[in-house]
Motif scaffolding. Structure first.
Motif, PDB file in Angstrom:
ATOM      1  N   VAL A   1       0.846  -1.207   0.000  1.00 38.00           N
ATOM      2  CA  VAL A   1       0.000   0.000   0.000  1.00 38.00           C
ATOM      3  C   VAL A   1       0.876   1.249   0.000  1.00 38.00           C
ATOM      4  CG1 VAL A   1      -1.909  -1.137   1.214  1.00 38.00           C
ATOM      5  CG2 VAL A   1      -0.156   0.076   2.539  1.00 38.00           C
ATOM      6  N   ASP A   2       0.213   2.414  -0.167  1.00 41.05           N
ATOM      7  CA  ASP A   2       0.946   3.676  -0.146  1.00 41.05           C
ATOM      8  C   ASP A   2       0.998   4.289   1.253  1.00 41.05           C
ATOM      9  OD1 ASP A   2       1.363   3.902  -3.058  1.00 41.05           O
ATOM     10  OD2 ASP A   2      -0.829   3.933  -3.088  1.00 41.05           O
ATOM     11  N   TYR A   3      -0.093   4.125   1.994  1.00 41.11           N
ATOM     12  CA  TYR A   3      -0.154   4.673   3.357  1.00 41.11           C
ATOM     13  C   TYR A   3      -0.667   3.614   4.324  1.00 41.11           C
ATOM     14  CZ  TYR A   3      -0.870   9.062   0.696  1.00 41.11           C
ATOM     15  OH  TYR A   3      -0.807  10.099  -0.171  1.00 41.11           O
ATOM     16  N   VAL A   4      -0.214   3.726   5.560  1.00 42.10           N
ATOM     17  CA  VAL A   4      -0.740   2.844   6.601  1.00 42.10           C
ATOM     18  C   VAL A   4      -1.414   3.722   7.663  1.00 42.10           C
ATOM     19  CG1 VAL A   4      -0.166   1.133   8.357  1.00 42.10           C
ATOM     20  CG2 VAL A   4       1.128   1.202   6.208  1.00 42.10           C
ATOM     21  N   ILE A   5      -2.699   3.495   7.875  1.00 37.11           N
ATOM     22  CA  ILE A   5      -3.427   4.263   8.898  1.00 37.11           C
ATOM     23  C   ILE A   5      -3.628   3.353  10.099  1.00 37.11           C
ATOM     24  CG2 ILE A   5      -5.566   5.505   9.422  1.00 37.11           C
ATOM     25  CD1 ILE A   5      -5.826   6.086   6.405  1.00 37.11           C
ATOM     26  N   VAL A   6      -2.955   3.676  11.194  1.00 34.63           N
ATOM     27  CA  VAL A   6      -3.057   2.832  12.391  1.00 34.63           C
ATOM     28  C   VAL A   6      -3.949   3.536  13.404  1.00 34.63           C
ATOM     29  CG1 VAL A   6      -1.784   1.478  14.082  1.00 34.63           C
ATOM     30  CG2 VAL A   6      -0.625   2.257  12.018  1.00 34.63           C
ATOM     31  N   CYS A   7      -5.048   2.895  13.732  1.00 29.99           N
ATOM     32  CA  CYS A   7      -6.005   3.504  14.666  1.00 29.99           C
ATOM     33  C   CYS A   7      -5.867   2.832  16.030  1.00 29.99           C
ATOM     34  CB  CYS A   7      -7.430   3.359  14.157  1.00 29.99           C
ATOM     35  SG  CYS A   7      -7.636   3.999  12.486  1.00 29.99           S
ATOM     36  N   VAL A   8      -5.204   3.510  16.943  1.00 30.73           N
ATOM     37  CA  VAL A   8      -5.026   2.943  18.284  1.00 30.73           C
ATOM     38  C   VAL A   8      -6.101   3.521  19.192  1.00 30.73           C
ATOM     39  CG1 VAL A   8      -2.534   2.639  17.979  1.00 30.73           C
ATOM     40  CG2 VAL A   8      -3.417   4.775  18.976  1.00 30.73           C
ATOM     41  N   GLY A   9      -6.261   2.908  20.373  1.00 31.81           N
ATOM     42  CA  GLY A   9      -7.293   3.477  21.229  1.00 31.81           C
ATOM     43  C   GLY A   9      -7.430   2.796  22.564  1.00 31.81           C
ATOM     44  N   GLU A  10      -8.417   3.298  23.303  1.00 38.19           N
ATOM     45  CA  GLU A  10      -8.687   2.806  24.651  1.00 38.19           C
ATOM     46  C   GLU A  10      -9.965   1.991  24.662  1.00 38.19           C
ATOM     47  OE1 GLU A  10      -8.564   6.508  27.158  1.00 38.19           O
ATOM     48  OE2 GLU A  10      -6.960   5.327  28.051  1.00 38.19           O
ATOM     49  N   ILE A  11     -10.038   1.091  25.603  1.00 43.63           N
ATOM     50  CA  ILE A  11     -11.235   0.274  25.759  1.00 43.63           C
ATOM     51  C   ILE A  11     -12.342   1.163  26.342  1.00 43.63           C
ATOM     52  CG2 ILE A  11     -10.787  -0.547  28.126  1.00 43.63           C
ATOM     53  CD1 ILE A  11     -11.404  -3.360  26.966  1.00 43.63           C
ATOM     54  N   PRO A  12     -13.576   1.039  25.874  1.00 47.98           N
ATOM     55  CA  PRO A  12     -14.638   1.857  26.459  1.00 47.98           C
ATOM     56  C   PRO A  12     -14.808   1.512  27.945  1.00 47.98           C
ATOM     57  CG  PRO A  12     -15.404   0.782  24.450  1.00 47.98           C
ATOM     58  CD  PRO A  12     -14.080   0.174  24.805  1.00 47.98           C
ATOM     59  N   ALA A  13     -14.677   2.490  28.799  1.00 49.73           N
ATOM     60  CA  ALA A  13     -14.821   2.245  30.238  1.00 49.73           C
ATOM     61  C   ALA A  13     -14.898   3.565  30.987  1.00 49.73           C
ATOM     62  CB  ALA A  13     -13.641   1.431  30.778  1.00 49.73           C
ATOM     63  N   THR A  14     -15.440   3.499  32.180  1.00 52.88           N
ATOM     64  CA  THR A  14     -15.480   4.685  33.033  1.00 52.88           C
ATOM     65  C   THR A  14     -15.374   4.231  34.488  1.00 52.88           C
ATOM     66  OG1 THR A  14     -16.767   6.647  33.650  1.00 52.88           O
ATOM     67  CG2 THR A  14     -18.024   4.684  33.109  1.00 52.88           C
ATOM     68  N   GLU A  15     -15.277   5.191  35.382  1.00 55.76           N
ATOM     69  CA  GLU A  15     -15.188   4.940  36.823  1.00 55.76           C
ATOM     70  C   GLU A  15     -14.135   3.856  37.119  1.00 55.76           C
ATOM     71  OE1 GLU A  15     -18.997   5.004  38.793  1.00 55.76           O
ATOM     72  OE2 GLU A  15     -19.798   6.380  37.315  1.00 55.76           O
ATOM     73  N   LYS A  16     -14.400   2.973  38.091  1.00 57.30           N
ATOM     74  CA  LYS A  16     -13.343   2.010  38.469  1.00 57.30           C
ATOM     75  C   LYS A  16     -12.860   1.166  37.280  1.00 57.30           C
ATOM     76  CE  LYS A  16     -11.514   1.734  41.875  1.00 57.30           C
ATOM     77  NZ  LYS A  16     -10.410   2.695  42.275  1.00 57.30           N
ATOM     78  N   PRO A  17     -13.772   0.690  36.425  1.00 58.94           N
ATOM     79  CA  PRO A  17     -13.275  -0.131  35.305  1.00 58.94           C
ATOM     80  C   PRO A  17     -12.319   0.625  34.376  1.00 58.94           C
ATOM     81  CG  PRO A  17     -15.638  -0.428  35.584  1.00 58.94           C
ATOM     82  CD  PRO A  17     -15.243   0.695  36.492  1.00 58.94           C
ATOM     83  N   SER A  18     -12.261   1.944  34.489  1.00 59.65           N
ATOM     84  CA  SER A  18     -11.345   2.676  33.606  1.00 59.65           C
ATOM     85  C   SER A  18      -9.979   2.921  34.261  1.00 59.65           C
ATOM     86  CB  SER A  18     -11.958   4.015  33.189  1.00 59.65           C
ATOM     87  OG  SER A  18     -12.048   4.891  34.300  1.00 59.65           O
ATOM     88  N   ASP A  19      -9.795   2.434  35.483  1.00 55.11           N
ATOM     89  CA  ASP A  19      -8.492   2.615  36.146  1.00 55.11           C
ATOM     90  C   ASP A  19      -7.375   1.932  35.356  1.00 55.11           C
ATOM     91  OD1 ASP A  19      -9.606   4.000  38.217  1.00 55.11           O
ATOM     92  OD2 ASP A  19      -9.304   2.446  39.743  1.00 55.11           O
ATOM     93  N   ILE A  20      -6.230   2.589  35.257  1.00 52.62           N
ATOM     94  CA  ILE A  20      -5.057   1.961  34.638  1.00 52.62           C
ATOM     95  C   ILE A  20      -3.857   2.143  35.562  1.00 52.62           C
ATOM     96  CG2 ILE A  20      -5.752   2.099  32.197  1.00 52.62           C
ATOM     97  CD1 ILE A  20      -4.244   4.746  31.976  1.00 52.62           C
ATOM     98  N   ASN A  21      -2.838   1.330  35.347  1.00 51.88           N
ATOM     99  CA  ASN A  21      -1.647   1.435  36.186  1.00 51.88           C
ATOM    100  C   ASN A  21      -0.493   2.134  35.503  1.00 51.88           C
ATOM    101  OD1 ASN A  21      -2.719   0.198  38.482  1.00 51.88           O
ATOM    102  ND2 ASN A  21      -2.472  -1.799  37.518  1.00 51.88           N
ATOM    103  N   GLU A  22      -0.557   2.219  34.194  1.00 54.27           N
ATOM    104  CA  GLU A  22       0.476   2.992  33.496  1.00 54.27           C
ATOM    105  C   GLU A  22      -0.180   3.763  32.370  1.00 54.27           C
ATOM    106  OE1 GLU A  22       3.337   0.083  32.312  1.00 54.27           O
ATOM    107  OE2 GLU A  22       1.957  -0.918  30.959  1.00 54.27           O
ATOM    108  N   LEU A  23       0.359   4.937  32.102  1.00 55.59           N
ATOM    109  CA  LEU A  23      -0.260   5.810  31.115  1.00 55.59           C
ATOM    110  C   LEU A  23       0.143   5.431  29.690  1.00 55.59           C
ATOM    111  CD1 LEU A  23      -2.181   8.203  31.082  1.00 55.59           C
ATOM    112  CD2 LEU A  23      -0.232   9.742  31.272  1.00 55.59           C
ATOM    113  N   ASP A  24       1.188   4.652  29.562  1.00 58.51           N
ATOM    114  CA  ASP A  24       1.636   4.275  28.214  1.00 58.51           C
ATOM    115  C   ASP A  24       0.513   3.631  27.413  1.00 58.51           C
ATOM    116  OD1 ASP A  24       3.720   4.016  30.296  1.00 58.51           O
ATOM    117  OD2 ASP A  24       5.025   3.908  28.550  1.00 58.51           O
ATOM    118  N   LEU A  25       0.462   3.933  26.151  1.00 57.13           N
ATOM    119  CA  LEU A  25      -0.447   3.208  25.267  1.00 57.13           C
ATOM    120  C   LEU A  25      -0.079   1.729  25.384  1.00 57.13           C
ATOM    121  CD1 LEU A  25      -2.588   3.691  22.972  1.00 57.13           C
ATOM    122  CD2 LEU A  25      -0.683   3.445  21.382  1.00 57.13           C
TER     123      LEU A  25
END
Ligand code: BGC
Length: 766
Positions: A509-533
């Protein structure tokens, strides 16, 4: 019989309520009448009936089945309904039935409740129904799902916040839901916090402007209007500053910071007519907000003059015992919270709290005055919302519900939010006749675009997705056709999903579009231990980069996840935030140049997990920058965002080079579009106090304006400032200005601001 209102009463109420009423568009006479009705009702009510007005139940508690059951219809439990709603007379309800009703289903649910209460309960007081309209009327199936608040903040266009609130209000009222547990006025200073997506970001001024506009959109026609919903500003206070970044974590906020950064959005919201405020579940300095009398009664109701309702967050009386360990049992917790100033207790599962309040009053542990004050506030909100006359509205009268017009506004908002963070050699916009690989966790998911609070609490259920809405992949396919398009998801949120196949396809291909993201979540289920993607998503980018094709990184996430290692591998980077149902279209239209991006970051995007500060930090946080030490490494700065065109600033002029407490300073600057696309620019104005006893902030945003410029067009942007804009919290915790130099900074991007010296002179020195 003709009603006779004693003149003296009218005078007292008018004096007490006028600015409050102005905001609600309630006439002085009407307001006085309401106060008389409140008094009359209070005289008729038993203590039990009063305590019941202070209860906010969860809807499932009066339905068949257990509270958290998933249902497909709402069948009332006759016994509990009679006991809670008719015998006790519960004052308000929140939550969904365990499925997401459409507007007609909501109508039947609410009509049943209101009709029964009106005809069968002793006083017939209507019920107040509250719901979380976090990004649109998200709990009304089929409604318009807007970008989340963080994206709306990124438009830097308060009109967008207002429009989203107007439509949300309309679609909420179409379902007979008059009370909205939104907007969120939290100042989000910890990027680890999952609910940063639901906030307007880190800057108190931007948050205030967006919150005020939202209030205007919800309540601007007055609450009596059947298109208006009463807002509930949340969460009071410090929720976005949890020390460890976890949901509901303790925040450490000294009084000067509280006053400088956290209170102003709430103060403004109160001045703009907010009718209710929700208390934050967290503790500040170890004191749970729900028992903090200084915050609730002295500051919110006292200093700020808030006349509306203060509601607890979900089950928070129980959490005073279970989570905070500040009360030995529910009785003690209730006593502390009500005495601190709470008017409504969100006690989802039952009516026990009513009996507890009654007992506490009878034992002399909560004064009757406090109860009367709380109940007056609740009744006032019900009268202002006209619920006694119109307790529900007919869904068929709301013909614009989910209309094309609403969809178009939603698309415009999403388009205006998307923030271009990198565009090496103007690789964007892409050409539509090239071959493209689309890959990544966020590429083909409506749930990732919509995030939490999308029909369900966590927004992870695909059953509610509208098949007519486009994911990023689908929108790109519509743009370039399937012939030139390859798709391999490559990864899930945390796991590999055939990334090797993506790498293979990248070769062709000519371009690569990489769509990264977060899991849908809020409140306690959205807690993470590191900010890195998540590393698997970063790995995908690293592997693809080895192929050597240009990488376009699209980030679909609420938080600024750390991308330090993959940023250099991407030729272009788009921040899409959580852009809602029209987000796929908007992203594709930015990628292919139908939309010129104009979003700006509403928070600082850190470079390292261990190094985050808001942009308004102190010099000492960085300190010996000239000796190679630094404490503020950003990936992208607050207020940063590129365009496909270029803007040039010139002719900065100030009406004077000094300002005093009575003068007004006029500022003007010319902005020219020197590039080859029409585009929107956000003109940002900052002030920096050069010397202050309380170490001054690096700078503070005081004004902004979003303008549209055609190719070659120049506009003159004008601002005026008063001395109030120079104020900061001084050593005695009050707002002051010390005489001396300030620096005024103006421009469209933080690295490139025009600067001018400004002197603040105390009046009496002249
Ligand atoms: C959240 C609030 C929300 C409430 C009612 C709580 O868990 O913190 O933001 O308004 O639930 O659903």
């Amino acid at each position: 019989m003709k009603k006779v209102i004693p003149l003296i009463l009218i005078f007292l109420f008018v004096a007490a309520c006028s600015s409050f009423d102005n905001n609600q568009k309630v006439s002085e006479n009407k307001s006085a009448e309401i106060e008389v009705k409140i008094k009359r009702l209070l005289n008729q009510m038993t203590l039990e009936e009063k305590a019941a007005q202070m209860l906010n139940l969860g809807l499932p508690s009066i339905l068949n089945g257990a509270y958290w059951d998933l249902r497909d219809s709402a069948v009332f439990n006759a016994e509990r309904f009679r006991k809670y709603m008719i015998e006790y007379g519960a004052g308000s309800i929140h939550n969904t039935p365990g499925f997401t009703p459409n507007k007609e289903d909501w109508y039947h649910i609410i009509k049943t409740i209101q009709d029964s209460v009106r005809t069968k309960s002793r006083l017939g007081i209507p019920v107040l129904y509250g719901i979380d309209n976090i990004h649109g009327a998200n709990y009304v199936n089929g409604s318009t799902l807007f970008p989340h608040q963080i994206a709306i903040a990124a438009t830097w266009n308060p009109e967008r916040s207002k429009q989203s609130a107007e439509i949300t209000s309309y679609e909420s009222r179409a379902a007979s839901l008059p009370w909205n547990f939104n907007p969120n006025a939290d100042v989000a200073t910890n990027p680890l916090w999952g609910r940063i997506a639901e906030s307007f970001g880190e800057d108190p001024y931007l948050i205030s402007q967006m919150t005020n506009a939202y209030i205007q959109g919800s309540q601007g026609n007055g609450l009596q209007d059947s298109l208006s919903t009463a807002v509930c500003i949340k969460h009071f206070i410090g929720y976005g500053a949890g020390k460890n970044g976890k949901d509901r974590a303790n925040a450490l906020i000294p009084d000067n910071s509280l006053r400088q950064y956290f209170l102003p959005p709430f103060q403004e919201a109160v001045e703009h007519g907010a009718m209710s405020v929700m208390i934050s579940s967290n503790a500040v300095n170890g004191i749970p907000c729900h028992i903090n009398k200084y915050y609730i009664t002295d500051i919110l109701k006292g200093e700020m003059g808030f006349k509306g309702v203060v509601i607890s967050d979900f089950s928070d009386i129980d959490y005073l015992v279970e989570a905070h360990q500040s009360a030995k049992d529910k009785r003690e917790a209730t006593k502390m919270a009500v005495n601190a100033g709470l008017d409504i207790i969100m006690n989802p599962y039952g009516i026990d709290i009513v009996d507890i309040i009654v007992e506490l009053v009878e034992d002399g542990e909560i004064p009757m005055d406090r109860i009367n004050d709380a109940v007056s506030r609740v009744l006032r909100l019900k009268f202002y919302l006209n619920l006694f006359e119109v307790p529900y509205t007919n869904p068929t009268s709301y013909r614009q519900f989910a209309s094309e017009e609403f969809e178009e506004t939603n698309y415009q908002i999403a388009s205006e939010a998307i923030t271009l963070l990198k565009n090496t050699n103007d690789i964007l916009p892409l050409l539509s006749d090239k071959k493209v690989l689309v890959t990544g966790y966020a590429a083909n998911s409506m749930n990732v675009l919509n995030g939490a609070w999308s029909r369900t609490f966590l927004g992870q259920d695909t059953a509610y997705n509208d098949p007519t809405k486009w994911s990023i992949l689908k929108a790109i396919e519509k743009q370039i056709g399937s012939k030139n398009l390859e798709f391999v998801q490559g990864t899930d949120y945390l796991e590999d999903m055939n990334s090797d196949a993506a790498v293979k396809k990248a070769k062709y291909v000519d371009y690569v579009i990489v769509c990264v993201g977060e899991i849908p979540a809020t409140e306690k289920p959205s807690d993470i231990n590191e900010l890195d993607l998540p590393s698997i998503q970063q790995e995908l980018v690293k592997k693809l980069a080895k192929i050597g094709k240009p990488i376009i990184l699209v980030m679909v996430q609420g938080r600024p996840r750390i991308i330090r290692e993959i940023e250099p591998l991407a030729s272009a980077i788009l921040m899409a935030y959580l852009p809602g149902d029209e987000g796929g279209r908007a992203v594709s239209d930015v990628l292919f140049g139908k939309v010129n991006p104009s979003g700006k970051l509403p928070y600082t995007y850190p470079k390292y997990t261990g190094n985050f500060l808001p942009y308004y930090h102190k010099k000492a946080d960085i300190r010996d920058i000239n000796w190679g030490y630094d404490g503020f490494y950003t990936q992208f700065e607050f207020g940063f965002g590129l365009s496909y065109t270029h803007f040039e600033y010139s002719n900065l002029s100030l009406s004077a080079d000094s300002i005093n407490e009575n003068s007004e300073l006029h500022i003007s600057v010319d902005v020219k579009n020197t590039g080859s696309y029409e585009g929107k620019e956000v003109v940002q104005l900052y002030l920096k106090d050069k010397v202050a006893t309380v170490s001054p902030d690096s700078k503070k945003l005081v004004r902004f304006s979003k303008i549209n410029l055609k190719i070659g067009e120049t506009k003159t942007v004008k601002f005026s400032l008063q001395s109030n804009d120079l104020k900061s919290i001084g050593i005695n915790n009050n707002w002051i200005i010390e005489e001396g130099d300030f620096e005024l900074q103006i421009g469209g991007n933080p690295q490139n601001l025009l600067k001018r010296r400004l002197y603040y002179q105390k009046k009496n020195n002249q």
